[in-house]
Write a protein that holds these residues in place. Structure first.
Motif, PDB file in Angstrom:
ATOM      1  N   ASN A 189     -29.963  -1.348  24.797  1.00  0.00           N
ATOM      2  CA  ASN A 189     -29.888  -2.780  24.512  1.00  0.00           C
ATOM      3  C   ASN A 189     -31.282  -3.381  24.346  1.00  0.00           C
ATOM      4  O   ASN A 189     -31.603  -4.433  24.892  1.00  0.00           O
ATOM      5  CB  ASN A 189     -29.118  -3.510  25.620  1.00  0.00           C
ATOM      6  N   VAL A 190     -32.093  -2.702  23.551  1.00  0.00           N
ATOM      7  CA  VAL A 190     -33.468  -3.132  23.305  1.00  0.00           C
ATOM      8  C   VAL A 190     -33.564  -3.635  21.863  1.00  0.00           C
ATOM      9  O   VAL A 190     -33.107  -2.975  20.933  1.00  0.00           O
ATOM     10  CB  VAL A 190     -34.461  -1.972  23.528  1.00  0.00           C
ATOM     11  N   ALA A 191     -34.155  -4.818  21.679  1.00  0.00           N
ATOM     12  CA  ALA A 191     -34.391  -5.357  20.340  1.00  0.00           C
ATOM     13  C   ALA A 191     -35.740  -4.849  19.854  1.00  0.00           C
ATOM     14  O   ALA A 191     -36.786  -5.159  20.426  1.00  0.00           O
ATOM     15  CB  ALA A 191     -34.365  -6.884  20.370  1.00  0.00           C
ATOM     16  N   LEU A 192     -35.706  -4.068  18.787  1.00  0.00           N
ATOM     17  CA  LEU A 192     -36.903  -3.426  18.257  1.00  0.00           C
ATOM     18  C   LEU A 192     -37.299  -4.102  16.953  1.00  0.00           C
ATOM     19  O   LEU A 192     -36.495  -4.218  16.031  1.00  0.00           O
ATOM     20  CB  LEU A 192     -36.630  -1.936  18.016  1.00  0.00           C
ATOM     21  N   PHE A 202     -37.317   1.633  29.682  1.00  0.00           N
ATOM     22  CA  PHE A 202     -37.097   0.441  28.872  1.00  0.00           C
ATOM     23  C   PHE A 202     -35.661  -0.066  28.994  1.00  0.00           C
ATOM     24  O   PHE A 202     -35.234  -0.930  28.240  1.00  0.00           O
ATOM     25  CB  PHE A 202     -37.446   0.741  27.414  1.00  0.00           C
ATOM     26  N   SER A 203     -34.930   0.485  29.981  1.00  0.00           N
ATOM     27  CA  SER A 203     -33.583   0.001  30.272  1.00  0.00           C
ATOM     28  C   SER A 203     -33.496  -0.682  31.629  1.00  0.00           C
ATOM     29  O   SER A 203     -32.584  -1.460  31.871  1.00  0.00           O
ATOM     30  CB  SER A 203     -32.580   1.159  30.244  1.00  0.00           C
ATOM     31  N   LEU A 204     -34.418  -0.359  32.552  1.00  0.00           N
ATOM     32  CA  LEU A 204     -34.414  -0.917  33.900  1.00  0.00           C
ATOM     33  C   LEU A 204     -35.660  -1.760  34.104  1.00  0.00           C
ATOM     34  O   LEU A 204     -36.697  -1.519  33.505  1.00  0.00           O
ATOM     35  CB  LEU A 204     -34.357   0.210  34.935  1.00  0.00           C
ATOM     36  N   PHE A 205     -35.570  -2.744  35.018  1.00  0.00           N
ATOM     37  CA  PHE A 205     -36.635  -3.714  35.141  1.00  0.00           C
ATOM     38  C   PHE A 205     -37.188  -3.862  36.556  1.00  0.00           C
ATOM     39  O   PHE A 205     -38.294  -4.340  36.741  1.00  0.00           O
ATOM     40  CB  PHE A 205     -36.149  -5.092  34.665  1.00  0.00           C
ATOM     41  N   SER A 206     -36.410  -3.511  37.541  1.00  0.00           N
ATOM     42  CA  SER A 206     -36.842  -3.724  38.926  1.00  0.00           C
ATOM     43  C   SER A 206     -37.641  -2.523  39.409  1.00  0.00           C
ATOM     44  O   SER A 206     -37.174  -1.378  39.335  1.00  0.00           O
ATOM     45  CB  SER A 206     -35.628  -3.956  39.835  1.00  0.00           C
ATOM     46  N   TYR A 207     -38.849  -2.787  39.896  1.00  0.00           N
ATOM     47  CA  TYR A 207     -39.713  -1.729  40.392  1.00  0.00           C
ATOM     48  C   TYR A 207     -39.834  -1.830  41.906  1.00  0.00           C
ATOM     49  O   TYR A 207     -39.461  -2.833  42.518  1.00  0.00           O
ATOM     50  CB  TYR A 207     -41.102  -1.822  39.755  1.00  0.00           C
ATOM     51  N   ILE A 231     -41.080  -4.695  20.982  1.00  0.00           N
ATOM     52  CA  ILE A 231     -39.755  -4.842  21.581  1.00  0.00           C
ATOM     53  C   ILE A 231     -39.624  -6.153  22.327  1.00  0.00           C
ATOM     54  O   ILE A 231     -40.616  -6.764  22.743  1.00  0.00           O
ATOM     55  CB  ILE A 231     -39.423  -3.678  22.544  1.00  0.00           C
ATOM     56  N   ASP A 232     -38.394  -6.585  22.469  1.00  0.00           N
ATOM     57  CA  ASP A 232     -38.000  -7.602  23.433  1.00  0.00           C
ATOM     58  C   ASP A 232     -36.568  -7.285  23.811  1.00  0.00           C
ATOM     59  O   ASP A 232     -35.966  -6.357  23.282  1.00  0.00           O
ATOM     60  CB  ASP A 232     -38.161  -9.033  22.895  1.00  0.00           C
ATOM     61  N   TYR A 233     -36.014  -8.062  24.722  1.00  0.00           N
ATOM     62  CA  TYR A 233     -34.721  -7.688  25.285  1.00  0.00           C
ATOM     63  C   TYR A 233     -33.608  -8.665  24.951  1.00  0.00           C
ATOM     64  O   TYR A 233     -32.564  -8.651  25.573  1.00  0.00           O
ATOM     65  CB  TYR A 233     -34.843  -7.517  26.806  1.00  0.00           C
ATOM     66  N   GLY A 234     -33.834  -9.505  23.947  1.00  0.00           N
ATOM     67  CA  GLY A 234     -32.763 -10.403  23.563  1.00  0.00           C
ATOM     68  C   GLY A 234     -32.617 -11.615  24.453  1.00  0.00           C
ATOM     69  O   GLY A 234     -31.925 -12.554  24.109  1.00  0.00           O
ATOM     70  N   PHE A 235     -33.292 -11.606  25.629  1.00  0.00           N
ATOM     71  CA  PHE A 235     -33.196 -12.779  26.504  1.00  0.00           C
ATOM     72  C   PHE A 235     -34.517 -13.550  26.427  1.00  0.00           C
ATOM     73  O   PHE A 235     -35.198 -13.784  27.401  1.00  0.00           O
ATOM     74  CB  PHE A 235     -32.878 -12.394  27.952  1.00  0.00           C
TER      75      PHE A 235
END
Length: 720
Positions: free
Chosen positions: A317-320, A481-486, A340-344
């Motif tokens: 679900n990545v906008a390229l 590039f699918s997960l965000f929490s580190y 890239i961005d994530y649509g949000f």
């Protein structure tokens, strides 16, 4: 079928295969060849699609932020460009401009090869090819030619039935013989008849006619014998034609059955590879070469801003904004490169956190990704370490590099499973060289930057039960590039069941999920270990109302302190009872709805954090007029009020439709508020569809009053 005298015979073909048609007019069987359309020269390029302009105005917005007099302009185009009637390309553009401090002003362009349309064209071509081949079978052609020959003989014989009555014909011939000469010639002709002397001219003629009558009777008998013989020949030929036609119909039925079976297989094909396999199994091999053969094996290809969905642990679900291509025939290969961005993008665009993110990815494997495959992926790029504070610095980014191995096994579209393992570099803001970051990719004793994902679905045929689910476990230093929490050791899972009962009259859907809210920007008001439950039951019995009951979680974003975004989770319970029926010749729709939503007041900044709505609605549907009536009671934590609405929509002309309505809101033991709506739709061939909308409604406030909100919209849509 072939006619016996008065019936019509036509050769019905399959899939528009050219063939002659025989039919009977009067006593004659006529053969007419069907016109064969010769395909014209393909157009170099053809363009179809639509363009839409939309203007939106709201006097006030309260969720997820507060703003007055919001305005937004949007222009979208969706085009299908076909090159040489063979290669379809989807071209999409989007432009958005607004006066919001949170929403991005952007212009996007994206082009993708339209694999779906290309597949449909290939399906039609395969069916036409099969039809031509089967209809051109030697046996069919031979039988068809024999039927034509026999029909021609019947036509020739029956043509003689158009002659006058034999008696009349004989008399006519004799009269013409006697009177076609002038008087002198007539006397000479009479003298030559060798009649007795001494008779006057009249007696001569009478005697001569008597003598001719005897000869004519003989002729009549001869004509009758010839007619009987000709009729016997016709009867014999027609019997032969019926026998030939029976054989032809039987063979043609066999061909039709084969084509019908092939059509079912073709319609089920989900890819060009599957379609080619169907063709080869039916002795219809793919004869395309070069570029067309290459396109047959392309899964996706695009340039500009497009969405990519590769795998759970790499990029999903990545906008390229760049380019990508995906190929699969025995081997699998994919490449994606771009920003890239994530649509949000909304709420986070006035800073630069979306700019500069980039992705480069290569995937290679063996097998068919729609059936069985093993794929190895390598990805690298840069992304921002999203947090909950909107005003993070532009330098707050991390470099990402990793690899993944994915195994896919699918029985069909309903049953399959996949397993993926991935390892990445640990989060770092500097370069890999400065931080020795690449060492973490080969340090297999460290599992903090390791992740695993399992997904599957199946159908239990005896009970028609559909099951699906996933499980994901990622270490605290894993990133993709699918997960965000580190810096968080995450475990997420979901299971879902879908069950139909009593011949699909009852449908039940239930699911459990944990840690599946993955918006990267938000502070959570719930524990990540929370297990969310949802279910829905729908009962459909013919001629009775449809009952639906559901219970599921919801999620709401809101902004606090102007730069912090919070995500609030709550539960919603819905129940509806809807019935479509007729009162005489008038269609009716009756509805009852119940809605309840609940969360804790300490978990949210919303006034209406808990409440219940009850609604009853009735629609009367006439050919050109629709009337709607509605009553709703809202019971919230701090306020209760009633809403009543009456509206109608009238199709004045085929090109004009108008709508209007009135709303009345009454707070219990409080004030009343009037609202309403209006709508005008013009549909004109020259300009397209033009729609104007206005609505005035109300929002609850902390002062136990209702605040007016006006909305206006202008939309123009043109198809071409």
């Amino acid at each position: 079928m072939v006619p016996v005298l008065d019936t019509i015979w036509s050769n019905n073909t399959i899939c528009k295969a050219p063939s002659p048609i025989h039919f009977k007019t009067g006593d004659k069987v006529v053969q007419v060849a069907q016109r064969q359309t010769t395909p014209g020269k393909p157009l170099p390029i053809s363009i179809h699609g639509n363009v839409q302009y939309d203007f939106l105005y709201r006097s006030f917005i309260d969720t997820p932020y507060s703003q007055k007099d919001y305005q937004q302009h949007t222009v979208r185009t969706n085009l299908t460009i076909t090159v040489r009637d063979q290669y379809p390309i989807r071209l999409n553009t989007a432009l958005r401009l607004s006066n919001s401090p949170w929403f991005t002003n952007f212009f996007d362009v994206g082009a993708q090869f339209d694999q779906s349309t290309y597949l449909n064209h290939a399906k039609q071509a395969l069916l036409e090819k099969a039809s031509r081949k089967l209809m051109a079978l030697p046996d069919l052609d031979q039988l068809q030619q024999q039927i034509r020959d026999q029909a021609d003989k019947i036509n020739a014989l029956k043509k003689k039935f158009k002659s006058p009555d034999p008696n009349q014909q004989v008399i006519k011939d004799r009269e013409m013989e006697l009177f076609r000469l002038d008087k002198g010639s007539a006397e000479t002709q009479l003298a030559d008849l060798s009649l007795p002397s001494g008779l006057d001219g009249f007696d001569r003629i009478v005697l001569n006619k008597g003598k001719a009558a005897l000869t004519d009777n003989e002729k009549l008998q001869q004509i009758q014998r010839e007619a009987n013989r000709r009729q016997q020949t016709i009867d014999s030929l027609e019997a032969a034609v019926r026998q030939l036609q029976g054989k032809y119909d039987s063979l043609q039925h066999s061909v039709g059955s084969r084509l019908s079976k092939l059509r079912q297989q073709v319609n089920k094909a989900k890819s060009l590879q599957e379609l080619n396999q169907i063709g080869e199994s039916n002795e219809l091999p793919d004869e395309s070469t070069g570029f067309k053969k290459f396109l047959t094996n392309i899964k996706s290809i695009g340039v500009g801003r497009t969405m990519i969905n590769y795998s759970e642990l790499t990029a999903w679900n990545v906008a390229l904004t760049g380019g990508h291509i995906e190929y699969n025939k025995n081997i699998y290969a994919a490449v994606a490169v771009g920003k890239i961005d994530y649509g949000f993008r909304d709420f986070f665009n006035k800073n630069t956190r979306q700019n500069g993110q980039q992705l480069a990815m290569v995937r290679f494997g063996v097998g068919d990704i729609d059936r069985k495959a093993l794929i190895f992926s390598v990805f690298s790029g840069r992304k921002y370490s999203y947090g909950s504070v909107v005003s993070d610095s532009v330098n707050n980014y991390v470099n990402v590099m990793g690899y993944a191995l994915e195994a896919i096994l699918k029985k069909d579209n309903n049953t399959g499973a996949s397993v993926e393992v991935a390892k990445t570099t640990i989060p770092m803001s500097g370069s890999f060289k400065e931080n020795n970051g690449l060492n973490s990719l080969v340090n297999f004793s460290d599992q903090s930057n390791l992740a695993i994902s399992l997904k599957g679905q199946t159908v239990i045929q005896p009970t028609d039960t559909r099951l699906s689910g996933f499980f994901r476990k990622s270490g605290e230093h894993f990133q993709s590039f699918s997960l965000f929490s580190y810096n968080t050791d995450q475990t997420a899972w979901m299971i879902k069941a879908d069950q139909s009962l009593f011949k699909n009259r009852i449908g039940i859907v239930a699911s459990l999920r944990r840690n599946d809210f993955t918006n990267p920007f938000t502070e959570k008001t719930f524990k990540t270990s929370t297990v969310f439950k949802s279910f829905q039951v729908t009962i459909r019995v013919p001629k009775y109302p449809v009952l639906s009951v559901g219970y599921y979680p919801g999620s709401q974003l809101y902004i606090i302190d102007k730069d912090r975004i919070r995500e609030n989770a709550y539960y919603v319970m819905n129940a509806s009872l809807m019935h479509q029926y007729k009162a005489g010749s008038v269609r009716m729709l009756s509805s009852l709805l119940y809605n309840r939503y609940a969360s804790k007041g300490t978990d949210t900044g919303f006034i209406a954090y808990s409440g219940t709505n009850y609604m009853a609605a009735q629609s009367v549907i006439l050919p050109k007029l629709q009337l709607q009536g509605l009553y709703m009671f809202t019971d919230q934590e701090q306020m209760q009020y009633n809403t009543m609405e009456l509206s109608g929509d009238w199709t004045v002309l085929q090109t004009i439709r108008v709508g209007a309505g009135a709303k009345y809101n009454k707070i219990l033991e409080g004030a009343g508020y009037w609202g309403g709506r209006g709508q005008l739709t013009l549909t004109l061939k020259a300009i397209g569809m033009l729609q104007f909308q206005y609505d005035k409604s109300y929002l609850p406030t902390i002062y136990q009053t209702l605040f007016p909100v006006e909305m206006g919209r202008v939309t123009w849509t043109k198809f071409f």
